[in-house]
Scaffold this motif. Sequence first.
Motif, PDB file in Angstrom:
ATOM      1  N   THR A  64       0.835  -1.207   0.000  1.00 34.39           N
ATOM      2  CA  THR A  64       0.000   0.000   0.000  1.00 34.39           C
ATOM      3  C   THR A  64       0.870   1.257   0.000  1.00 34.39           C
ATOM      4  OG1 THR A  64      -1.784  -1.150   1.176  1.00 34.39           O
ATOM      5  CG2 THR A  64      -1.773   1.260   1.289  1.00 34.39           C
ATOM      6  N   LEU A  65       1.892   1.257   0.837  1.00 35.20           N
ATOM      7  CA  LEU A  65       2.768   2.424   0.925  1.00 35.20           C
ATOM      8  C   LEU A  65       3.524   2.650  -0.376  1.00 35.20           C
ATOM      9  CD1 LEU A  65       4.175   1.815   4.513  1.00 35.20           C
ATOM     10  CD2 LEU A  65       2.404   3.457   3.853  1.00 35.20           C
ATOM     11  N   ALA A  66       4.022   1.560  -0.977  1.00 33.10           N
ATOM     12  CA  ALA A  66       4.759   1.692  -2.232  1.00 33.10           C
ATOM     13  C   ALA A  66       3.870   2.273  -3.330  1.00 33.10           C
ATOM     14  CB  ALA A  66       5.316   0.339  -2.658  1.00 33.10           C
ATOM     15  N   LYS A  67       2.635   1.815  -3.384  1.00 35.37           N
ATOM     16  CA  LYS A  67       1.702   2.343  -4.391  1.00 35.37           C
ATOM     17  C   LYS A  67       1.406   3.820  -4.133  1.00 35.37           C
ATOM     18  CE  LYS A  67       0.623  -1.356  -6.923  1.00 35.37           C
ATOM     19  NZ  LYS A  67       0.742  -1.393  -8.402  1.00 35.37           N
ATOM     20  N   LEU A  79      10.441   2.435   4.558  1.00 35.30           N
ATOM     21  CA  LEU A  79      10.915   1.223   5.220  1.00 35.30           C
ATOM     22  C   LEU A  79       9.938   0.108   4.884  1.00 35.30           C
ATOM     23  CD1 LEU A  79      12.760  -0.344   7.130  1.00 35.30           C
ATOM     24  CD2 LEU A  79      11.431   0.559   9.050  1.00 35.30           C
ATOM     25  N   SER A  80      10.378  -0.836   4.076  1.00 39.21           N
ATOM     26  CA  SER A  80       9.522  -1.916   3.589  1.00 39.21           C
ATOM     27  C   SER A  80       9.745  -3.184   4.400  1.00 39.21           C
ATOM     28  CB  SER A  80       9.837  -2.185   2.112  1.00 39.21           C
ATOM     29  OG  SER A  80       9.137  -3.322   1.633  1.00 39.21           O
ATOM     30  N   ALA A  81       8.725  -4.040   4.454  1.00 35.42           N
ATOM     31  CA  ALA A  81       8.858  -5.323   5.145  1.00 35.42           C
ATOM     32  C   ALA A  81       9.357  -6.424   4.221  1.00 35.42           C
ATOM     33  CB  ALA A  81       7.518  -5.735   5.774  1.00 35.42           C
ATOM     34  N   ASP A  82       9.636  -6.097   2.983  1.00 39.80           N
ATOM     35  CA  ASP A  82      10.260  -7.075   2.093  1.00 39.80           C
ATOM     36  C   ASP A  82      11.009  -6.362   0.973  1.00 39.80           C
ATOM     37  OD1 ASP A  82       8.281  -6.263   0.305  1.00 39.80           O
ATOM     38  OD2 ASP A  82       7.538  -8.273  -0.101  1.00 39.80           O
ATOM     39  N   LEU A  83      11.798  -7.121   0.247  1.00 38.56           N
ATOM     40  CA  LEU A  83      12.598  -6.554  -0.826  1.00 38.56           C
ATOM     41  C   LEU A  83      11.759  -6.228  -2.053  1.00 38.56           C
ATOM     42  CD1 LEU A  83      15.640  -8.993  -0.549  1.00 38.56           C
ATOM     43  CD2 LEU A  83      15.525  -6.635   0.288  1.00 38.56           C
ATOM     44  N   LYS A  84      10.690  -6.994  -2.245  1.00 37.32           N
ATOM     45  CA  LYS A  84       9.889  -6.865  -3.468  1.00 37.32           C
ATOM     46  C   LYS A  84       9.391  -5.443  -3.683  1.00 37.32           C
ATOM     47  CE  LYS A  84       5.418  -8.213  -5.405  1.00 37.32           C
ATOM     48  NZ  LYS A  84       4.218  -9.073  -5.257  1.00 37.32           N
ATOM     49  N   TRP A  85       8.816  -4.828  -2.635  1.00 37.60           N
ATOM     50  CA  TRP A  85       8.203  -3.520  -2.829  1.00 37.60           C
ATOM     51  C   TRP A  85       9.239  -2.396  -2.868  1.00 37.60           C
ATOM     52  CZ3 TRP A  85       3.866  -3.244  -5.099  1.00 37.60           C
ATOM     53  CH2 TRP A  85       2.974  -4.316  -5.002  1.00 37.60           C
ATOM     54  N   MET A  86      10.403  -2.624  -2.274  1.00 37.85           N
ATOM     55  CA  MET A  86      11.483  -1.661  -2.464  1.00 37.85           C
ATOM     56  C   MET A  86      12.004  -1.765  -3.892  1.00 37.85           C
ATOM     57  SD  MET A  86      13.097   0.806  -0.953  1.00 37.85           S
ATOM     58  CE  MET A  86      13.043   0.583   0.825  1.00 37.85           C
ATOM     59  N   ASP A  87      12.122  -3.005  -4.395  1.00 36.36           N
ATOM     60  CA  ASP A  87      12.536  -3.200  -5.790  1.00 36.36           C
ATOM     61  C   ASP A  87      11.534  -2.545  -6.743  1.00 36.36           C
ATOM     62  OD1 ASP A  87      14.719  -4.672  -4.943  1.00 36.36           O
ATOM     63  OD2 ASP A  87      13.781  -6.626  -5.322  1.00 36.36           O
ATOM     64  N   TYR A  88      10.255  -2.633  -6.398  1.00 36.32           N
ATOM     65  CA  TYR A  88       9.196  -2.046  -7.219  1.00 36.32           C
ATOM     66  C   TYR A  88       9.435  -0.550  -7.417  1.00 36.32           C
ATOM     67  CZ  TYR A  88       4.383  -0.692  -8.542  1.00 36.32           C
ATOM     68  OH  TYR A  88       3.280  -0.170  -9.183  1.00 36.32           O
ATOM     69  N   LEU A  89       9.771   0.140  -6.328  1.00 39.14           N
ATOM     70  CA  LEU A  89      10.037   1.581  -6.426  1.00 39.14           C
ATOM     71  C   LEU A  89      11.367   1.846  -7.115  1.00 39.14           C
ATOM     72  CD1 LEU A  89       8.827   2.909  -2.947  1.00 39.14           C
ATOM     73  CD2 LEU A  89       7.588   2.869  -5.123  1.00 39.14           C
ATOM     74  N   ALA A  90      12.352   0.988  -6.867  1.00 38.16           N
ATOM     75  CA  ALA A  90      13.663   1.174  -7.496  1.00 38.16           C
ATOM     76  C   ALA A  90      13.559   1.061  -9.014  1.00 38.16           C
ATOM     77  CB  ALA A  90      14.646   0.140  -6.958  1.00 38.16           C
ATOM     78  N   GLU A  91      12.776   0.112  -9.486  1.00 34.45           N
ATOM     79  CA  GLU A  91      12.616  -0.090 -10.927  1.00 34.45           C
ATOM     80  C   GLU A  91      11.974   1.118 -11.601  1.00 34.45           C
ATOM     81  OE1 GLU A  91      10.316  -3.622 -10.919  1.00 34.45           O
ATOM     82  OE2 GLU A  91      12.008  -4.916 -10.369  1.00 34.45           O
ATOM     83  N   ARG A  92      11.255   1.907 -10.827  1.00 35.00           N
ATOM     84  CA  ARG A  92      10.574   3.080 -11.358  1.00 35.00           C
ATOM     85  C   ARG A  92      11.337   4.363 -11.064  1.00 35.00           C
ATOM     86  NH1 ARG A  92       7.630  -1.062 -10.649  1.00 35.00           N
ATOM     87  NH2 ARG A  92       5.691  -1.450 -11.806  1.00 35.00           N
ATOM     88  N   GLY A  93      12.552   4.214 -10.551  1.00 30.25           N
ATOM     89  CA  GLY A  93      13.378   5.383 -10.280  1.00 30.25           C
ATOM     90  C   GLY A  93      12.871   6.255  -9.157  1.00 30.25           C
ATOM     91  N   LEU A  94      12.146   5.674  -8.205  1.00 28.21           N
ATOM     92  CA  LEU A  94      11.494   6.464  -7.163  1.00 28.21           C
ATOM     93  C   LEU A  94      12.244   6.478  -5.837  1.00 28.21           C
ATOM     94  CD1 LEU A  94       7.787   5.506  -7.925  1.00 28.21           C
ATOM     95  CD2 LEU A  94       8.958   7.647  -8.455  1.00 28.21           C
ATOM     96  N   ILE A  95      13.366   5.773  -5.749  1.00 34.33           N
ATOM     97  CA  ILE A  95      14.199   5.849  -4.544  1.00 34.33           C
ATOM     98  C   ILE A  95      15.607   6.281  -4.932  1.00 34.33           C
ATOM     99  CG2 ILE A  95      12.880   4.078  -3.304  1.00 34.33           C
ATOM    100  CD1 ILE A  95      15.318   2.192  -3.828  1.00 34.33           C
ATOM    101  N   ASP A  96      16.330   6.777  -3.947  1.00 34.44           N
ATOM    102  CA  ASP A  96      17.740   7.097  -4.133  1.00 34.44           C
ATOM    103  C   ASP A  96      18.520   5.793  -3.944  1.00 34.44           C
ATOM    104  OD1 ASP A  96      20.361   7.854  -3.971  1.00 34.44           O
ATOM    105  OD2 ASP A  96      20.124   9.180  -2.244  1.00 34.44           O
TER     106      ASP A  96
END
Length: 256
Positions: A64-67, A79-96
């Motif tokens: 929910t937070l990633a979306k 701060l995510s509880a798994d790698l998947k949703w951090m990867d989701y944002l990384a793939e979209r260029g949304l994290i440093d």
Amino acid sequence: MPSRRLRRVLAIFALALGLAGPVAAEEVTVFAAASTTNIMDEVGALFSARGLGTVKPSHAASSTLAKQIEQGAPAQVFLSADLKWMDYLAERGLIDPKSRRNLLGNSLVLIAPAEAATPPVTIGKDFPLAALVGDGRLATGDPDHVPVGLYAKQALENLGVWAAVGPKLARTDSPRSALALVERGEAPFGIVYATDAAISGKVRVVGAFPAAGHDPIVYPVALIAGKETPTARAFLDFLKGPEAKAVFVKHGFTVE
């Protein structure tokens, strides 16, 4: 020496500053997995007490937070509880990407209401979880998108019981929601993180899932791209420090 008039102007200016009070510390908005609610509140209070800034936390399922971040929500730290949703944002260029690091670890447990006469459960290959649940429901996060549910599904599949137990799931939006169902006796069993079970006096841990049966439970943290304020960076650094680590360990998390 300043003139009498200049001294008077300076005195008035100093008085005005005093009446206005101290300048408010900069705020950092942290989007953090629901299972970190207690630790983020505590760490945020420590950060504020050091005069480093104030923390505004927002807690929900990592998905929910990633979306929400993808849709432009004003988060500065995720701060995510798994790698998947951090990867989701990384793939979209949304994290440093340079700020990203693995921060915490956790484990999965089977819980039952504290007042129920539920004996300890030996969790192993083909254990009779479906029979134990009976006509009730097994509460956990929705495995379609909530990390705790994803881990739970992996564990149950590897144990050979998913086919029988899957239809009995009470799919919730976060581990805290699953915990609440078991606390209220609306579900006879639940699968949550060990740290969630530890905060409740209304449930008992009746079994622990083997860590080898699911992906490692890793909590990554990163700054949101374009929102890298000095206070946000300071908070990220604070999360790595000894004071924050002491809070994490106290609440049962492992520190990466």
